[in-house]
Structures are given as C-alpha cells and as structure tokens.
Design a protein around this motif. Structure first.
Motif, PDB file in Angstrom:
ATOM      1  N   TYR A   1       0.711  -1.169  -0.328  1.00  0.00           N
ATOM      2  CA  TYR A   1       0.054   0.275   0.035  1.00  0.00           C
ATOM      3  C   TYR A   1       0.861   1.164  -0.175  1.00  0.00           C
ATOM      4  CZ  TYR A   1      -3.757  -3.103   1.415  1.00  0.00           C
ATOM      5  OH  TYR A   1      -4.512  -4.230   1.902  1.00  0.00           O
ATOM      6  N   GLY A   2       0.249   2.307  -0.739  1.00  0.00           N
ATOM      7  CA  GLY A   2       0.922   3.749  -0.624  1.00  0.00           C
ATOM      8  C   GLY A   2       0.325   4.312   0.641  1.00  0.00           C
ATOM      9  N   ARG A   3       0.969   5.393   1.014  1.00  0.00           N
ATOM     10  CA  ARG A   3       0.593   6.104   2.272  1.00  0.00           C
ATOM     11  C   ARG A   3      -0.862   6.477   2.263  1.00  0.00           C
ATOM     12  NH1 ARG A   3       3.691   9.225   6.320  1.00  0.00           N
ATOM     13  NH2 ARG A   3       2.606  10.688   7.391  1.00  0.00           N
TER      14      ARG A   3
ATOM     15  N   PHE B   1       4.303   1.504   4.886  1.00  0.00           N
ATOM     16  CA  PHE B   1       3.950   1.996   3.446  1.00  0.00           C
ATOM     17  C   PHE B   1       4.857   2.211   2.670  1.00  0.00           C
ATOM     18  CE2 PHE B   1       0.679   2.903   6.850  1.00  0.00           C
ATOM     19  CZ  PHE B   1      -0.506   2.180   6.471  1.00  0.00           C
TER      20      PHE B   1
ATOM     21  N   LEU C   1      -5.260   2.450  -2.865  1.00  0.00           N
ATOM     22  CA  LEU C   1      -3.977   2.535  -2.238  1.00  0.00           C
ATOM     23  C   LEU C   1      -3.144   1.530  -2.608  1.00  0.00           C
ATOM     24  CD1 LEU C   1      -4.971   3.564   1.321  1.00  0.00           C
ATOM     25  CD2 LEU C   1      -4.381   5.103  -0.522  1.00  0.00           C
ATOM     26  N   GLU C   2      -3.375   0.542  -3.343  1.00  0.00           N
ATOM     27  CA  GLU C   2      -2.619  -0.744  -3.722  1.00  0.00           C
ATOM     28  C   GLU C   2      -1.715  -0.141  -4.743  1.00  0.00           C
ATOM     29  OE1 GLU C   2      -5.842  -0.850  -3.466  1.00  0.00           O
ATOM     30  OE2 GLU C   2      -6.492  -2.453  -2.153  1.00  0.00           O
TER      31      GLU C   2
ATOM     32  N   GLN D   1       8.994  -4.756   4.320  1.00  0.00           N
ATOM     33  CA  GLN D   1       8.696  -3.765   5.324  1.00  0.00           C
ATOM     34  C   GLN D   1      10.055  -3.771   6.637  1.00  0.00           C
ATOM     35  OE1 GLN D   1       4.770  -5.234   6.336  1.00  0.00           O
ATOM     36  NE2 GLN D   1       3.939  -3.766   5.313  1.00  0.00           N
TER      37      GLN D   1
ATOM     38  N   ARG E   1       4.685   4.608   8.297  1.00  0.00           N
ATOM     39  CA  ARG E   1       3.965   3.292   8.868  1.00  0.00           C
ATOM     40  C   ARG E   1       2.997   3.712   9.660  1.00  0.00           C
ATOM     41  NH1 ARG E   1       6.496   1.474  13.899  1.00  0.00           N
ATOM     42  NH2 ARG E   1       7.872   2.838  14.982  1.00  0.00           N
ATOM     43  N   ASN E   2       2.060   2.677  10.177  1.00  0.00           N
ATOM     44  CA  ASN E   2       1.065   2.970  10.765  1.00  0.00           C
ATOM     45  C   ASN E   2       1.322   3.212  12.434  1.00  0.00           C
ATOM     46  OD1 ASN E   2       1.993   0.568  12.026  1.00  0.00           O
ATOM     47  ND2 ASN E   2      -0.020  -0.398  11.923  1.00  0.00           N
TER      48      ASN E   2
END
Length: 372
Positions: free
Chosen positions: A125-127, A264, A176-177, A191, A213-214
């Motif tokens: 996924y993108g940001r 991301f 977002l993919e 990652q 990142r989340n």
C-alpha cells in the motif's frame, strides 16, 4: 588535548574524546568515499523520516565538503584532513560491555505484479492520506505515547489500524494498492528492510522507498521465534526466520500478525538501476558506508567510525574498520550505540546482512565547536 563541546548523548552513555590517529585503520581507510557522499548533503528537505535537528556545524561541514569537491577530486591526505579539521572524535561507551551492537540490512528484490492475481495476491500500500506521523516534540494527549503515527479523523487523532486489521482488509477498496507480491512473508521482509526492488513479469524493475508506517510499536519476529522454538538468538538469522515462515503459511500469518507495525511504500521510478535505495535522510545508501541510527539521538549526515568483526557471508569473517555516514533509521534501532549497517542489494547481500549481530565500537564525529 584541548576541551571540546561534546555531542548530546542520553543518560547512561559515556563519551570519551579521542584523537583520530588512535583509531585502528584510520590511516588505511579511504575517507574520500564518505567525503563524496557527505558533499551531496546531510539530508533532503524534508527527509523521508524526520529526525532530530541537525547542528549548524554539520550543515556547514556538508557545504564545505561540496565546495572542496567542486574544485576537483581531492587526494587521500586532503580527504582525511577534512574530517580531522572539521570534527572532534568521540568514542561512545555504555555501562558494562562498553561496546555497541550492530546488525545488517539490505535492499531485497521480489517478484511482483501491478495487478492482483492468484500468483500475486498480497498488496503493498501507498501512504494513506489520513496518516499523521509524530514529529519530535509533538504532544498527543489521550493517545498511547508509544505511537509514532496516528489517523486524523473527524474528531481529531486516533490510533491507526494495526497490522491484523490491515491484513483483514481495513484499507481495501480505496485504491491505495501500488503493487502485489507472492505472499505476506515477502511483504514482511520488504517492510523490515524499508525499501526494495520488485521485478515484474516483463523483466522491468520498480524501486520502492519508505513512505510511512502505521505507528504501532515494532515486534521482532526473530526474537519471538527463538523463544517459541528454543533457538539460540545467535542462530536466529533472517534466512532461518524466512525459511520457517515460508514452510507454513498459517504459522506465518499468525506470527507476522504479532508485529502490529505496518509500513507503507512509494514508487521511485526516477532511481537509476545502479543507485542504492533511498534512506530516511532522503539520499541514496552506499553498501558498507551507510548506517541506520536512532533518529532521536543522532542527526542524519553525521559521520562515524565503526570497528567490528562481522561475517563475510561466505563462512568466514571480516574485520571492518571504516568511516561511515548516518543516512537511515529503523524502528528497532534504538539507543546511542545501536547501528544497522547497509550491506547492499540482492540475495547475497541479504544473506550476509542476516548474519550480522555483532558488537561494534562506535566513534561519532561531531562538528568542531558544536555543543549540545
């Protein structure tokens, strides 16, 4: 030795000022390599991941290096003298062992696709636009202080979805993919490394860089697997971890979900094939010359000297004493003498990087006259 202002170091670490001539290997290293990197700048504006502010003396030294290189390629003596004249050298010592700890990382390459298929079902996924990264000095009342990012909603900031929720489809349907890989294990490795190459079926290669990142804390799967299966930590290499995950898809999903952190990516189609990946400072990395540091302790662009004995990837070891440059960071790179050495790109570099878990003597080069 005259008094000099020391760099900032967290409580518990000791700094000892030394002369560069006392560093084993200083007179044999080719400092021109790092001088050329240093001349390209301390960091981009903005960097990929915000770190502590750079001291003014470091910015001036980067500019001085650029001026020196503009006049032509310097000889080795001139390059060595540049660092000796612009920096004070400080050995970082910790209570007990005294030395630091160094691991290795690399730029992986995986097969992938621009569209999902049974062969390539795992999305990168993108940001997400609602993701907010916590900057040094930010205060987020009401949120867990361990969160490094959050989601901006209608009522303010809230925790972003953790890995398990994302893998269950929390971001699906939003476009977002950006790419699709073979399995979650490939995505996990990408990652952890923070950048990589994805080779499409037509042979073309897409370069990926870290985009955020989340914000949830990172959990070491190698450490967890060591605990579960009584594997000595020294024997838990990345190769061994990946082989175990690849052998059992169900076990892999369960173990990977323990790491709530989720990274991301963004495509960087402008990067030439021969260029290294882009580090957190926003600049290309150089094998065995770029290191990742704790971005809350050391600034990007800071030169350092490392002295260690590490695996050569072919069953033997190599003494490595050389000048390096802080150009990256990582979720697991915490503390004043915790380092991650960029080894290179591809499977051979990945094998060697996974073997590096070794003590390191760290000496930081701090801009002369630049205090805390």
């Amino acid at each position: 030795m005259s008094a000099a202002a020391s760099p900032p170091v967290p409580a518990g670490a000791e700094l000892v000022r030394i002369e560069p001539s006392t560093l084993p290997g200083w007179s044999r290293d080719d400092q021109r390599v790092v001088l050329r990197l240093f001349a390209k700048g301390c960091q981009t504006d903005p960097p990929l991941r915000q770190g502590i502010a750079q001291p003014e003396g470091l910015t001036r030294a980067c500019a001085a290096a650029a001026t020196l290189l503009a006049a032509g390629e310097p000889d080795l003596a001139t390059a060595r003298a540049f660092f000796e004249s612009h920096f004070d050298f400080w050995r970082v010592r910790l209570p007990g062992a005294g030395t630091g700890f160094m691991t290795g990382y690399f730029e992986p390459e995986f097969e992938g696709s621009l569209t999902p298929s049974p062969a390539f079902p795992t999305p990168l996924y993108g940001r997400p636009p609602e993701l907010v990264t916590k900057m040094p000095g930010d205060d987020w009342p009401g949120l867990d202080p361990d969160l490094s990012a959050a989601k901006r909603g209608a009522d303010g900031l809230e925790p972003f979805a953790a890995r398990a929720a994302i893998e269950d489809g929390a971001l699906d349907g939003r476009g977002l993919e950006i790419l699709f890989l073979r399995d979650p294990v490939d995505r996990f490795v990408l990652q952890v490394q923070g950048s990589g190459r994805v080779r499409l079926q037509d042979g073309s290669v897409i370069r990926l860089v870290y985009a955020g990142r989340n914000g949830h804390p990172y959990t070491s799967l190698g450490r967890e697997l060591s605990r579960r299966e009584s594997i000595p930590p020294a024997q838990m290499t990345m190769d061994r971890l990946v082989a175990r995950l690849k052998a059992d898809a169900g076990f892999a999903r369960e173990l990977i979900a323990l790491n709530r952190s989720f990274v991301f990516f963004a495509r960087r189609d402008d990067l030439p094939p021969e260029s290294g990946p882009i580090g957190a400072a926003g600049l290309p990395l150089t094998p065995l010359r770029s290191i990742a540091v704790d971005r809350s302790v050391w600034p990007y662009g800071m030169p350092a000297w490392i002295d260690a004995e590490i695996p050569d990837g072919e069953g033997s070891s190599e003494a490595i004493a050389r000048l390096v440059l802080a150009q990256d960071t990582g979720s697991a790179i915490l503390g004043p003498s915790r380092l991650d050495l960029f080894v290179g790109s591809g499977s051979a570099a990945g094998h060697r990087a996974g073997l590096i878990r070794h003590p390191v003597a760290l000496t930081v080069l701090w801009p002369r006259g630049q205090g805390r």
